[in-house]
Design an enzyme around this catalytic site. Structure first.
Site, mmCIF file in Angstrom:
data_model
loop_
_atom_site.group_PDB
_atom_site.id
_atom_site.type_symbol
_atom_site.label_atom_id
_atom_site.label_comp_id
_atom_site.label_asym_id
_atom_site.label_seq_id
_atom_site.Cartn_x
_atom_site.Cartn_y
_atom_site.Cartn_z
ATOM 1 N N GLU A 8 -5.891 -1.261 -2.895
ATOM 2 C CA GLU A 8 -6.971 -0.396 -2.401
ATOM 3 C C GLU A 8 -6.313 0.801 -1.728
ATOM 4 O O GLU A 8 -5.542 0.644 -0.779
ATOM 5 C CB GLU A 8 -7.872 -1.118 -1.393
ATOM 6 C CG GLU A 8 -9.041 -0.237 -0.955
ATOM 7 C CD GLU A 8 -9.913 -0.801 0.168
ATOM 8 O OE1 GLU A 8 -10.936 -0.170 0.470
ATOM 9 O OE2 GLU A 8 -9.546 -1.843 0.757
ATOM 10 N N ASP A 19 -2.983 2.644 3.374
ATOM 11 C CA ASP A 19 -3.618 3.730 4.127
ATOM 12 C C ASP A 19 -2.511 4.569 4.757
ATOM 13 O O ASP A 19 -1.399 4.089 4.979
ATOM 14 C CB ASP A 19 -4.569 3.199 5.211
ATOM 15 C CG ASP A 19 -5.692 4.194 5.500
ATOM 16 O OD1 ASP A 19 -6.844 3.978 5.049
ATOM 17 O OD2 ASP A 19 -5.407 5.236 6.162
ATOM 18 N N ASP A 36 -12.512 9.802 1.536
ATOM 19 C CA ASP A 36 -12.925 11.035 2.227
ATOM 20 C C ASP A 36 -13.424 12.037 1.191
ATOM 21 O O ASP A 36 -12.741 12.299 0.202
ATOM 22 C CB ASP A 36 -11.745 11.627 2.995
ATOM 23 C CG ASP A 36 -11.253 10.682 4.075
ATOM 24 O OD1 ASP A 36 -12.092 10.165 4.832
ATOM 25 O OD2 ASP A 36 -10.035 10.447 4.151
ATOM 26 N N THR A 58 -17.283 -2.897 2.687
ATOM 27 C CA THR A 58 -16.268 -2.244 3.519
ATOM 28 C C THR A 58 -16.937 -1.895 4.863
ATOM 29 O O THR A 58 -18.164 -1.987 5.000
ATOM 30 C CB THR A 58 -15.748 -0.952 2.854
ATOM 31 O OG1 THR A 58 -16.700 0.098 3.082
ATOM 32 C CG2 THR A 58 -15.521 -1.122 1.365
HETATM 33 C C1 LIG Z 1 -13.577 7.273 5.019
HETATM 34 S S1 LIG Z 1 -12.303 6.130 5.244
HETATM 35 C C2 LIG Z 1 -12.881 4.689 4.349
HETATM 36 C C3 LIG Z 1 -12.172 3.438 4.763
HETATM 37 C C4 LIG Z 1 -12.574 2.147 4.010
HETATM 38 N N1 LIG Z 1 -12.202 2.210 2.615
HETATM 39 C C5 LIG Z 1 -14.030 1.838 4.145
HETATM 40 O O1 LIG Z 1 -14.760 1.978 3.154
HETATM 41 O O2 LIG Z 1 -14.456 1.439 5.234
HETATM 42 C C6 LIG Z 1 -11.056 6.765 4.159
HETATM 43 C C7 LIG Z 1 -9.656 6.217 4.424
HETATM 44 O O3 LIG Z 1 -8.801 6.719 3.415
HETATM 45 C C8 LIG Z 1 -7.547 7.024 3.989
HETATM 46 N N2 LIG Z 1 -6.888 8.009 3.119
HETATM 47 C C9 LIG Z 1 -7.322 9.256 2.826
HETATM 48 N N3 LIG Z 1 -6.458 9.863 1.991
HETATM 49 C C10 LIG Z 1 -5.464 8.976 1.749
HETATM 50 C C11 LIG Z 1 -4.263 9.017 0.973
HETATM 51 N N4 LIG Z 1 -3.920 10.114 0.281
HETATM 52 N N5 LIG Z 1 -3.467 7.933 0.973
HETATM 53 C C12 LIG Z 1 -3.787 6.832 1.694
HETATM 54 N N6 LIG Z 1 -4.910 6.730 2.438
HETATM 55 C C13 LIG Z 1 -5.727 7.792 2.468
HETATM 56 C C14 LIG Z 1 -7.901 7.554 5.365
HETATM 57 O O4 LIG Z 1 -6.798 7.469 6.246
HETATM 58 C C15 LIG Z 1 -9.064 6.645 5.765
HETATM 59 O O5 LIG Z 1 -8.617 5.501 6.466
#
Ligand SMILES: C[S@@+](CC[C@H](N)C(=O)[O-])C[C@H]1O[C@@H](n2cnc3c(N)ncnc32)[C@H](O)[C@@H]1O
Length: 217
Positions: free
Chosen positions: A44, A69, A118, A193
């Site tokens: 994931e 992450d 995001d 999630t």
């Molecule tokens: C909006 S949160 C969603 C978290 C989780 N998947 C949920 O649905 O509750 C998006 C997550 O993606 C991570 N993220 C964004 N771009 C990323 C990247 N290029 N590589 C790894 N993680 C990333 C952010 O740090 C954040 O924790």
């Protein structure tokens, strides 16, 4: 949930190197050794606080899961969940999803999950969206031919963008849900999630898709 400052979160990750992989590039092509078995690997990208990956790992002990992450603090909360559930089939990596080919050999991963990524709504940030074509290239490289991406989001703009980006890339859209939580059959297996729980409790619709890469060559 335990609140930690940055230093505390970093120490928490370091102290649990059996779950949080310190030098993931060392395991490129050798993840089966790390897990101690040859089970398929599902990752994931952007796991956040880890409810999905730990829930999936508990439901599917014959799949190895890797939570990825790039934010230290959120990964430390995901680690808490993995430790509490004591799951042998979960590993974690604090890395940027753009660099996955440094950590996985071609076709070493069997499935990629993207959950509530995001949205980066400004056009100038398009390249940061996890369904931008450079990310799709990366996923295609580490997945086998016809490997799958499963994606869900509450964000209609990102969902429409991702449908277009994947189909322009040549991916095959196998299943699309425009209101996931209205699907009673899927509800029985759906693992929510943190963002999904939050947005759906406010009445927001959840979108989902399953897409696969073409065979090529
Ligand atoms: C909006 S949160 C969603 C978290 C989780 N998947 C949920 O649905 O509750 C998006 C997550 O993606 C991570 N993220 C964004 N771009 C990323 C990247 N290029 N590589 C790894 N993680 C990333 C952010 O740090 C954040 O924790």
């Amino acid at each position: 949930m335990r609140v930690r400052n940055r230093k505390g979160a970093a120490e928490h990750l370091e102290n649990n190197a059996h779950v949080v992989v310190e030098n993931p590039a060392d395991f490129k092509g050798r993840w089966a050794e790390r897990f101690g078995n040859n089970h398929p690997i599902h990752i994931e990208v952007g796991c956040g606080k880890g409810a999905f990956i730990t829930g999936m790992a508990a439901q599917h002990p014959d799949i190895n899961y890797i939570a990825i992450d790039m934010q230290l603090s959120v990964l430390s909360y995901a680690l808490d969940k993995a430790l509490e559930a004591n799951l042998p089939n979960v590993q974690m990596m604090l890395v940027d999803g753009a660099a996955l080919t440094e950590y996985f050999e071609d076709a070493e991963v069997s499935r990629v999950y993207l959950n509530f990524s995001d949205p980066w709504p400004k056009k100038r940030h398009e390249k940061r969206r996890l369904t931008y074509k450079s990310f799709l290239e990366t996923y295609e490289q580490i997945l086998p031919k016809e490997g799958e991406i499963h994606f869900k989001t509450d964000n209609r703009g990102l969902f429409e963008y991702s449908l277009a980006s994947m189909s322009q890339y040549g991916m095959i859209l196998e299943k699309v849900w425009l209101d996931l939580h209205a699907d009673e059959e899927f509800a029985g297996v759906n693992v929510m999630t943190e963002y999904e729980a939050k947005f759906s409790s406010k009445g927001q619709v959840i979108y989902r898709l399953e897409a696969k890469f073409p065979k090529r060559g």
